[in-house]
Design a protein around this motif. Structure first.
Motif, short mmCIF file in Angstrom:
data_model
loop_
_atom_site.label_atom_id
_atom_site.label_comp_id
_atom_site.label_asym_id
_atom_site.label_seq_id
_atom_site.Cartn_x
_atom_site.Cartn_y
_atom_site.Cartn_z
N TYR A 154 0.85 -1.19 0.00
CA TYR A 154 0.00 0.00 0.00
C TYR A 154 0.88 1.23 0.00
CZ TYR A 154 1.03 0.39 4.97
OH TYR A 154 1.67 0.52 6.17
N SER A 155 0.26 2.41 0.05
CA SER A 155 1.02 3.66 0.10
C SER A 155 0.37 4.58 1.13
CB SER A 155 1.05 4.32 -1.28
OG SER A 155 -0.24 4.78 -1.61
N ASP A 156 0.92 5.77 1.25
CA ASP A 156 0.40 6.74 2.22
C ASP A 156 -0.75 7.58 1.67
OD1 ASP A 156 2.10 5.93 4.19
OD2 ASP A 156 3.59 7.50 3.84
N SER A 157 -1.46 7.09 0.70
CA SER A 157 -2.60 7.81 0.16
C SER A 157 -3.67 7.97 1.24
CB SER A 157 -3.19 7.08 -1.04
OG SER A 157 -4.41 7.68 -1.43
N ALA A 158 -4.27 9.14 1.28
CA ALA A 158 -5.31 9.40 2.27
C ALA A 158 -6.53 8.49 2.07
CB ALA A 158 -5.74 10.86 2.21
N GLN A 159 -6.70 7.96 0.87
CA GLN A 159 -7.86 7.12 0.59
C GLN A 159 -7.80 5.79 1.31
OE1 GLN A 159 -7.83 6.98 -3.73
NE2 GLN A 159 -9.75 8.11 -3.73
N PHE A 198 8.88 -10.18 -5.46
CA PHE A 198 7.59 -10.82 -5.70
C PHE A 198 6.56 -9.79 -6.16
CE2 PHE A 198 3.36 -11.98 -4.19
CZ PHE A 198 3.19 -13.18 -4.85
N TYR A 199 6.51 -8.67 -5.46
CA TYR A 199 5.56 -7.62 -5.85
C TYR A 199 5.84 -7.13 -7.27
CZ TYR A 199 3.55 -3.01 -6.33
OH TYR A 199 2.88 -1.93 -6.81
N ARG A 200 7.08 -6.88 -7.62
CA ARG A 200 7.43 -6.40 -8.96
C ARG A 200 7.07 -7.44 -10.02
NH1 ARG A 200 7.30 -1.73 -10.06
NH2 ARG A 200 8.72 -2.00 -11.77
N HIS A 201 7.17 -8.72 -9.67
CA HIS A 201 6.83 -9.78 -10.63
C HIS A 201 5.33 -9.87 -10.86
CE1 HIS A 201 7.08 -13.59 -12.74
NE2 HIS A 201 6.22 -14.11 -11.89
N ARG A 205 -1.56 -2.03 -14.31
CA ARG A 205 -2.75 -1.31 -13.85
C ARG A 205 -3.22 -1.92 -12.54
NH1 ARG A 205 -7.35 -1.51 -17.34
NH2 ARG A 205 -8.00 0.27 -16.16
N ASN A 206 -3.86 -1.09 -11.74
CA ASN A 206 -4.44 -1.57 -10.47
C ASN A 206 -3.35 -2.25 -9.63
OD1 ASN A 206 -6.37 -2.12 -8.56
ND2 ASN A 206 -7.40 -3.70 -9.72
N ARG A 207 -2.17 -1.62 -9.56
CA ARG A 207 -1.02 -2.26 -8.92
C ARG A 207 -1.07 -2.28 -7.41
NH1 ARG A 207 4.03 0.60 -11.17
NH2 ARG A 207 2.85 2.33 -10.39
N PHE A 208 -1.55 -1.22 -6.79
CA PHE A 208 -1.60 -1.18 -5.34
C PHE A 208 -2.73 -0.24 -4.95
CE2 PHE A 208 1.18 2.30 -6.48
CZ PHE A 208 0.79 3.32 -5.66
N PRO A 209 -3.31 -0.38 -3.81
CA PRO A 209 -3.00 -1.35 -2.77
C PRO A 209 -3.44 -2.75 -3.17
CG PRO A 209 -4.85 -0.01 -2.10
CD PRO A 209 -4.37 0.54 -3.39
N VAL A 210 -2.72 -3.72 -2.63
CA VAL A 210 -2.99 -5.11 -2.96
C VAL A 210 -2.62 -5.98 -1.75
CG1 VAL A 210 -0.72 -5.43 -3.99
CG2 VAL A 210 -2.56 -6.92 -4.70
N VAL A 211 -3.35 -7.08 -1.60
CA VAL A 211 -3.05 -8.05 -0.55
C VAL A 211 -2.88 -9.41 -1.23
CG1 VAL A 211 -3.87 -9.19 1.54
CG2 VAL A 211 -4.43 -6.79 1.14
N TYR A 212 -1.75 -10.07 -0.93
CA TYR A 212 -1.49 -11.41 -1.43
C TYR A 212 -1.62 -12.39 -0.27
CZ TYR A 212 0.81 -8.98 -5.29
OH TYR A 212 1.10 -8.15 -6.34
N GLY A 247 1.88 -21.11 -3.74
CA GLY A 247 1.03 -20.33 -4.64
C GLY A 247 0.50 -19.09 -3.93
N TRP A 248 -0.26 -18.28 -4.64
CA TRP A 248 -0.79 -17.09 -4.01
C TRP A 248 -2.12 -16.71 -4.64
CZ3 TRP A 248 3.72 -17.13 -6.85
CH2 TRP A 248 3.66 -16.53 -8.10
N LYS A 249 -2.90 -16.02 -3.84
CA LYS A 249 -4.15 -15.43 -4.29
C LYS A 249 -4.04 -13.93 -4.06
CE LYS A 249 -6.87 -19.50 -3.27
NZ LYS A 249 -7.33 -19.99 -4.51
N THR A 250 -4.74 -13.15 -4.87
CA THR A 250 -4.56 -11.70 -4.86
C THR A 250 -5.89 -10.99 -4.74
OG1 THR A 250 -2.70 -12.02 -6.36
CG2 THR A 250 -3.54 -9.79 -6.14
N VAL A 251 -5.92 -9.94 -3.91
CA VAL A 251 -7.05 -9.01 -3.88
C VAL A 251 -6.47 -7.63 -4.15
CG1 VAL A 251 -8.89 -8.00 -2.51
CG2 VAL A 251 -8.32 -10.38 -2.21
N ARG A 252 -6.94 -7.01 -5.22
CA ARG A 252 -6.47 -5.68 -5.61
C ARG A 252 -7.54 -4.66 -5.23
NH1 ARG A 252 -1.94 -6.10 -8.62
NH2 ARG A 252 -1.50 -8.16 -9.44
#
Length: 163
Positions: A62-67, A105-108, A113-120, A127-132
């Motif tokens: 994630y980032s420091d976005s106020a959202q 891993f994140y860069r891979h 598009r829709n890069r972050f915030p994201v939870v793996y 393996g992994w599952k992703t929620v963007r």
């Protein structure tokens, strides 16, 4: 006259090189696909051997976005518990080491598009599952909260149920 001849030969050379390069495009595409497959397999093995035995089940980016900053720091990460690793792109993005597994891993997997915030969520076998969340937060800002609620519900389903 000599400059005109050189210009013509230069143009002919460029055209011939382009014609020769066209058959190489499928070869480069196949090599790129093989690289992506090998990298994905490597990440599965690295996660299975490095994260899963230590109980790391989630990666939050994630980032420091106020959202979304408050939501991720006050709701998501505490809910996921001690098995969470995080990357705050605003503070750590440029400081992560080139060979840091989280960052690689994140860069891979981030895409364009829709890069972050994201939870793996990492599975037992690497393996992994992703929620963007990016598109979901943007739609919620416009008054359409369905995708944000769906993403939050997925996170709730991922977290262990306490009795």
């Amino acid at each position: 006259m000599k400059k005109e001849q050189q210009s013509v030969w230069k143009r002919i050379g460029v055209v011939l090189m382009l014609i020769a390069a066209v058959p190489l495009i499928p070869v480069f595409l196949v090599l790129l696909a093989i690289y992506m497959l090998v990298a994905t397999i490597w990440f599965r093995i690295a996660i299975a051997l490095s994260y899963v035995p230590r109980g790391i089940r989630y990666l939050v980016v994630y980032s420091d976005s106020a959202q979304w900053k408050d939501y991720f720091e006050s709701e998501v990460m505490p809910r996921l518990g001690s098995g969470v690793r995080s990357i705050n792109l605003s503070t750590e993005g440029g400081k992560k080491g080139k060979w840091d597994l989280d960052w690689r891993f994140y860069r891979h997997t981030c895409g364009y598009r829709n890069r972050f915030p994201v939870v793996y969520r990492f599975t037992r076998f690497g393996g992994w599952k992703t929620v963007r969340f990016y598109d979901a937060f943007i739609e919620a800002k416009r008054g359409k909260t369905e995708s944000l609620e769906r993403a939050k519900a997925t996170l709730v389903d991922w977290t262990p149920k306490t009795a």
